[in-house]
Design a protein around this motif. Structure first.
Motif, short mmCIF file in Angstrom:
data_model
loop_
_atom_site.label_atom_id
_atom_site.label_comp_id
_atom_site.label_asym_id
_atom_site.label_seq_id
_atom_site.Cartn_x
_atom_site.Cartn_y
_atom_site.Cartn_z
N PRO A 51 0.83 -1.21 0.00
CA PRO A 51 0.00 0.00 0.00
C PRO A 51 0.86 1.26 0.00
N PRO A 52 0.31 2.38 -0.41
CA PRO A 52 1.08 3.64 -0.44
C PRO A 52 1.47 4.10 0.96
N LEU A 105 -11.67 -0.47 7.45
CA LEU A 105 -12.06 -1.56 6.55
C LEU A 105 -13.22 -1.14 5.66
N GLU A 106 -14.26 -0.57 6.25
CA GLU A 106 -15.43 -0.17 5.46
C GLU A 106 -15.07 0.92 4.46
N ALA A 107 -14.13 1.80 4.84
CA ALA A 107 -13.72 2.88 3.94
C ALA A 107 -12.94 2.37 2.74
N GLY A 108 -12.42 1.14 2.83
CA GLY A 108 -11.58 0.62 1.76
C GLY A 108 -12.26 -0.40 0.85
N ALA A 235 -4.52 0.01 3.16
CA ALA A 235 -4.15 -1.40 3.08
C ALA A 235 -5.34 -2.24 2.60
N THR A 236 -6.54 -1.88 3.05
CA THR A 236 -7.74 -2.60 2.62
C THR A 236 -7.98 -2.40 1.13
N LYS A 237 -7.83 -1.19 0.65
CA LYS A 237 -7.97 -0.93 -0.79
C LYS A 237 -6.97 -1.77 -1.59
N PHE A 238 -5.73 -1.81 -1.09
CA PHE A 238 -4.69 -2.59 -1.77
C PHE A 238 -5.06 -4.07 -1.79
#
Length: 360
Positions: A51-52, A105-108, A235-238
């Motif tokens: 993740p970034p 988590l929900e945001a990703g 991290a969740t988005k990744f």
């Protein structure tokens, strides 16, 4: 120029600043629209990149995350109070201290994604769309609860959310799930909320290796700062993108901390010191870290955040009032809602000659 315009408007409308529209206008001129925030680099396993290490946080996102985390914190503290007043019975596992995990988590992810979890899931219930009223009413076993008062703390459900069961990371099942998901390249994100204790045993005393993000063996993994909502979000988005691109499963370990004991029967201080808990609260509290980030980046100020706090307090108090006055489900409903779209069937009551009819 922005500051000058805000000052002029504030002077011109000084007699009308109580009007919401004007307050909103002045606020939009006073605060930054967004800020670039640095993040702690994640530990990687079997990944070339992660993740970034920086992300953009908008003012709208910041206020939304702050309010959501405060709702969860105050809701859990209210649940603690209701349990001690004997409105809540049975098992109850609180997640205060871990708010950045469920909110990040929900945001990703997307609302259409599915979440399956074990207990300590009240925060996830809320981020998945359940109201505070329905969560607290479920805890007190009332008709208005999200599972009609039949599930309690460990069995809550919502749209695309299958929350609460009594099994947490049972070793055989976890590794079997890892194996099958890797064989079939399933789009699964396995999340370990590592709050440093398994019931009353520290991870150092129970695991020869505490690198939980590596325990998928062939499955790639991430170790994330679970006290920082933005780190969890990115991290969740990744991880979600990894799965959606057809690369198969991924393991994500969120390093976090719980303030309460394992359950309500656990004071939480027999196997750890009060100083340890206080140290985490004073240095790594997820709400405190977000608040400091918001203020330091001029996305809001103390006064506006205090207004949010007051609004949250009111919402939770009203929900608690509902949860203690809403009727309990009648015994005649004992067989209802067990199956979806199932033909009615009879269930024997407390006496063999008492029978109740089900409906879905």
């Amino acid at each position: 120029m922005r500051k000058m315009l805000a000052a002029v408007l504030s002077h011109v409308f000084s007699g009308m600043v109580q009007k919401p529209a004007l307050r909103g206008l002045l606020s939009s001129l006073k605060f930054s629209n967004d800020a670039t925030c640095d993040l702690k680099k994640c530990d990687l396993y079997r990944l070339e990149e992660g993740p970034p290490t920086s992300t953009v946080l908008t003012r709208a996102e910041a206020l939304k995350y702050y309010r959501t985390m405060q709702v969860i914190r105050r809701m859990e503290l209210k649940a603690d109070q209701l349990y001690k007043q004997k409105f809540i019975r049975g098992f109850c596992h609180l997640c205060d201290g871990q708010e950045a995990c469920c909110v990040g988590l929900e945001a990703g992810i997307n609302p259409t994604d599915h979440i399956i979890t074990s207990y300590r899931a009240h925060g996830l219930c809320y981020t998945r769309g359940l109201s505070v009223k329905s969560i607290l009413a479920e805890l007190t076993g009332r008709k208005g609860g999200c599972a009609k008062g039949k599930g309690g703390s460990m069995h809550m459900y919502g749209k695309n959310f299958y929350g609460g069961n009594g099994i947490v990371g049972a070793q055989g099942q976890v590794f079997e799930a890892y194996n099958m998901s890797a064989l079939w390249k399933l789009p699964c994100v396995f999340i370990c909320e590592n709050n440093l204790y398994g019931m009353g045993t520290s991870i150092e005393r129970s695991a020869a290796s505490t690198d939980y993000h590596k325990k998928g063996f062939i499955i790639p993994g991430l170790r994330v700062n679970g006290m920082d909502i933005l780190s969890v979000r990115e991290a969740t988005k990744f991880a979600a993108d990894h799965c959606r691109s057809g690369k198969g499963p991924i393991v994500m370990e969120l390093q976090t901390y719980r303030y309460h004991g394992h359950s309500m029967s656990d004071p939480g201080i027999s196997y750890r010191s009060r100083e340890e808990v206080h140290n985490v609260r004073s240095k790594s509290d997820p709400i405190m870290l977000l608040r400091e980030r918001i203020i330091s980046n001029n996305l809001s100020n103390i006064e506006e955040l205090k207004e949010i706090d007051a609004d949250v307090k009111k919402e939770v108090e009203e929900a608690a009032q509902f949860a203690t006055t809403d009727p309990e489900p009648p015994v005649e409903d004992i067989a209802n809602y067990l199956y979806h779209q199932n033909p009615p069937f009879e269930v024997r009551g407390a006496h063999k000659w008492l029978k109740y009819k089900s409906h879905s």
